[in-house]
Design a protein around this motif. Structure first.
Motif, mmCIF file in Angstrom:
data_model
loop_
_atom_site.group_PDB
_atom_site.id
_atom_site.type_symbol
_atom_site.label_atom_id
_atom_site.label_comp_id
_atom_site.label_asym_id
_atom_site.label_seq_id
_atom_site.Cartn_x
_atom_site.Cartn_y
_atom_site.Cartn_z
ATOM 1 N N GLY A 145 5.486 -0.019 3.940
ATOM 2 C CA GLY A 145 4.598 -0.016 2.794
ATOM 3 C C GLY A 145 5.433 -0.426 1.593
ATOM 4 O O GLY A 145 6.519 0.121 1.375
ATOM 5 N N THR A 166 5.412 -2.042 -2.708
ATOM 6 C CA THR A 166 4.616 -1.955 -3.929
ATOM 7 C C THR A 166 3.849 -3.233 -4.241
ATOM 8 O O THR A 166 2.722 -3.170 -4.728
ATOM 9 C CB THR A 166 5.499 -1.590 -5.137
ATOM 10 N N THR A 204 0.837 -1.200 0.000
ATOM 11 C CA THR A 204 0.000 0.000 0.000
ATOM 12 C C THR A 204 0.868 1.244 0.000
ATOM 13 O O THR A 204 2.043 1.180 0.351
ATOM 14 C CB THR A 204 -0.929 0.035 1.233
ATOM 15 N N THR A 205 0.247 2.353 -0.352
ATOM 16 C CA THR A 205 0.875 3.666 -0.174
ATOM 17 C C THR A 205 0.034 4.516 0.773
ATOM 18 O O THR A 205 0.268 5.707 0.916
ATOM 19 C CB THR A 205 1.010 4.405 -1.526
#
Length: 137
Positions: free
Chosen positions: A117, A119, A89-90
């Motif tokens: 976090g 990719t 997540t970002t």
């Protein structure tokens, strides 16, 4: 027969903020053997990814699989000296959702941890993975 206490000692640094929900360091007894787990993934017994799209659900499965791996080696979550939690997540709230599940599972044993976090993770629909280092007597 009761189980001996953990070979892990958590260290809280008085000079660092006490708002972090984990110890800043951990040490292990000299006679303990270290156990390095592979990343616990949100897979069921058949190898299918559980809870697609649900970070908290996947974190719960990762913790359950971590507990199973530790048990196979003769350990428990209380023997863990360090964790790394990976979340694809970002979004900071997604990180918090995964971390809350992990933190709650460990209870008072607030091991030093790193939350990342990332990719992408290795399995289809995988959002969470948990690595751990434990010390066993």
């Amino acid at each position: 027969m009761s189980r001996p206490t953990s070979a892990v000692r958590l260290i809280r640094a008085a000079a660092l903020t006490d708002t972090a929900p984990y110890a800043y360091a951990a040490t292990t007894e000299a006679n303990a053997r270290l156990l390095f787990t592979a990343g616990a993934c949100p897979l069921d017994e058949s190898g299918a990814t559980v809870a697609p799209g649900d970070i908290a659900g996947q974190a719960r499965q990762c913790v359950a699989n971590l507990v199973t791996a530790l048990d196979a080696a003769g350990g428990t979550l209380a023997d863990v000296a360090y964790t790394r939690v990976l979340v694809a997540t970002t979004v900071r709230e997604d990180l918090v959702a995964a971390w809350t599940v992990v933190h709650d599972a460990f209870g008072e044993h607030e091991v030093p941890s790193t939350l990342h976090g990332v990719t992408v993770l290795g399995y289809p629909d995988q959002l969470v993975e948990i690595e751990a280092v434990a010390a066993l007597r």
